[in-house]
Write a protein that holds these residues in place. Structure first.
Motif, mmCIF file in Angstrom:
data_model
loop_
_atom_site.group_PDB
_atom_site.id
_atom_site.type_symbol
_atom_site.label_atom_id
_atom_site.label_comp_id
_atom_site.label_asym_id
_atom_site.label_seq_id
_atom_site.Cartn_x
_atom_site.Cartn_y
_atom_site.Cartn_z
ATOM 1 N N GLN A 66 31.535 50.112 12.408
ATOM 2 C CA GLN A 66 31.460 49.690 13.799
ATOM 3 C C GLN A 66 30.717 50.717 14.642
ATOM 4 O O GLN A 66 29.991 50.371 15.574
ATOM 5 N N GLN A 67 30.866 52.009 14.306
ATOM 6 C CA GLN A 67 30.151 53.038 15.043
ATOM 7 C C GLN A 67 28.649 52.905 14.836
ATOM 8 O O GLN A 67 27.867 53.023 15.783
ATOM 9 N N ILE B 261 24.464 42.104 23.806
ATOM 10 C CA ILE B 261 24.746 43.040 22.715
ATOM 11 C C ILE B 261 26.230 43.015 22.364
ATOM 12 O O ILE B 261 26.607 42.969 21.184
ATOM 13 N N ALA B 262 27.081 43.012 23.386
ATOM 14 C CA ALA B 262 28.526 42.997 23.135
ATOM 15 C C ALA B 262 28.943 41.728 22.393
ATOM 16 O O ALA B 262 29.720 41.782 21.430
ATOM 17 N N LEU B 263 28.406 40.586 22.815
ATOM 18 C CA LEU B 263 28.762 39.324 22.168
ATOM 19 C C LEU B 263 28.208 39.252 20.752
ATOM 20 O O LEU B 263 28.843 38.703 19.847
ATOM 21 N N SER B 264 27.027 39.821 20.555
ATOM 22 C CA SER B 264 26.455 39.860 19.208
ATOM 23 C C SER B 264 27.343 40.657 18.268
ATOM 24 O O SER B 264 27.603 40.250 17.121
ATOM 25 N N LEU B 265 27.816 41.804 18.741
ATOM 26 C CA LEU B 265 28.721 42.622 17.926
ATOM 27 C C LEU B 265 30.027 41.883 17.641
ATOM 28 O O LEU B 265 30.533 41.905 16.511
ATOM 29 N N LEU B 266 30.563 41.195 18.653
ATOM 30 C CA LEU B 266 31.803 40.441 18.449
ATOM 31 C C LEU B 266 31.610 39.326 17.423
ATOM 32 O O LEU B 266 32.486 39.065 16.584
ATOM 33 N N ARG C 189 29.527 39.317 14.952
ATOM 34 C CA ARG C 189 29.466 39.912 13.618
ATOM 35 C C ARG C 189 30.856 40.216 13.085
ATOM 36 O O ARG C 189 31.068 40.249 11.865
ATOM 37 N N LEU C 190 31.782 40.413 14.005
ATOM 38 C CA LEU C 190 33.159 40.678 13.602
ATOM 39 C C LEU C 190 33.994 39.399 13.523
ATOM 40 O O LEU C 190 35.195 39.446 13.294
ATOM 41 N N GLY C 191 33.330 38.255 13.738
ATOM 42 C CA GLY C 191 34.003 36.974 13.621
ATOM 43 C C GLY C 191 34.652 36.479 14.889
ATOM 44 O O GLY C 191 35.378 35.473 14.872
ATOM 45 N N VAL C 192 34.416 37.148 16.016
ATOM 46 C CA VAL C 192 35.015 36.743 17.292
ATOM 47 C C VAL C 192 34.007 35.901 18.063
ATOM 48 O O VAL C 192 32.959 36.395 18.481
ATOM 49 N N THR C 193 34.292 34.603 18.242
ATOM 50 C CA THR C 193 33.345 33.690 18.890
ATOM 51 C C THR C 193 33.904 33.047 20.155
ATOM 52 O O THR C 193 33.236 32.218 20.764
#
Length: 317
Positions: free
Chosen positions: A2-3, A197-202, A204-208
């Motif tokens: 994540q970092q 960017i924040a939503l893209s990262l979320l 990738r972590l499966g949070v939609t």
């Protein structure tokens, strides 16, 4: 991990913020295109797989080729009228111009869709509809202008790409990281970069669950608005309207393709399409129309002639 993703995201943020935004697009070209509104075919409907009735316009022709032509961001199928009618009148193709979900005079939810890949599903459903309605159609060309071209490229790289016999890409949007794209598309688009960017990262972590958030706005001057424009996009609509990965998606195109641009395009660098596209689609035809703007491409006689010639000959390649 994540970092590392956060460091990557910050790098993208800096890269996207290094240029100064321009003043936007030449909308006088759009006005001239909409001069054909009185001649517009009526809106027709087809049912998508979720039961939603979606709108489109049909420009009939005796040609056995059907062109599905997708409009760009912030607007709907009206502005494609001059280009579509000219192709149909020349017998180059029967042209269909859908109002992409989330757009048009009365969408179910303006500026939003249900899930990121829904526009690809809609396009596949529309192609099935065209084939069912007209058994004389032997070739389906998928095309689009600007973001519509980006959606066509995304479609080529997805599960339904095999449905297209060819691709007609008019000043296509390849993505914010493509060398063809000016900063913020020449001032037309205002992305909420940090939120994207924040939503893209979320994602990738499966949070939609936050994908309905507004992340993109468009600079359509007030004098050119009529109430049917779509001036803001959710994250899922913005993402679904763009190529998934323009390099991979372009590499999936193994049928005839034409990339047509205007040399005076304010949103994109027309002179960079050849070097950007050719490594991924070696056999693509890349044509630049002199003295032609981003919107002006759709009323350019030279541009229309190039598209007509290609549509009438691509099956002979």
């Amino acid at each position: 991990m994540q970092q590392r993703m956060l460091i990557f995201a910050m790098g993208v943020l800096l890269a996207m913020s290094t240029e100064t935004s321009a003043n936007g697009l030449d909308f006088e070209a759009l006005v001239s295109e909409q001069g054909a509104v009185s001649q517009l075919p009526s809106l027709l409907r087809f049912d998508a797989r979720d039961g939603t009735a979606l709108s489109y316009r049909h420009y009939p022709s005796d040609s056995p080729t059907a062109l599905v032509l997708l409009h760009g961001s912030g607007t709907d199928s009206k502005y494609l009228a001059t280009f579509a009618q000219a192709l149909a009148d020349a017998g180059a193709a029967a042209v269909y111009t859908p109002d992409v979900r989330g757009h048009g005079p009365s969408p179910q939810r303006r500026g939003d869709i249900d899930y990121i890949n829904q526009l690809e599903d809609d396009l596949a459903d529309f192609i099935y509809h065209i084939k069912a309605e007209n058994s004389a159609i032997s070739s389906i060309v998928v095309g689009g202008h600007s973001s519509g071209g980006g959606l066509a490229i995304r479609f080529a790289g997805g599960e339904y790409g095999h449905l297209a016999s060819a691709y007609l890409l008019l000043a296509p949007y390849l993505g914010h990281d493509a060398p063809t794209v000016r900063n913020n598309s020449g001032g037309w688009a205002e992305p909420s970069v940090a939120k994207i960017i924040a939503l893209s990262l979320l994602n990738r972590l499966g949070v939609t669950s936050l994908n309905g958030s507004t992340v993109l706005r468009f600079n359509l001057p007030a004098e050119y608005r009529n109430g049917s424009e779509t001036l803001a996009y959710s994250y899922r609509l913005m993402t679904g309207f763009n190529p998934s990965n323009y390099r991979d998606d372009l590499r999936s195109i193994n049928v005839p393709s034409l990339i047509l641009t205007g040399a005076a395009d304010e949103a994109f660098f027309a002179d960079r399409f050849e070097s950007t596209v050719r490594p991924h689609v070696p056999d693509a035809a890349v044509v630049t129309v002199p003295d032609t703007s981003h919107l002006g491409l759709l009323v350019s006689e030279d541009g229309i002639e190039a598209a007509c010639h290609w549509l009438q000959t691509f099956g002979k390649f």
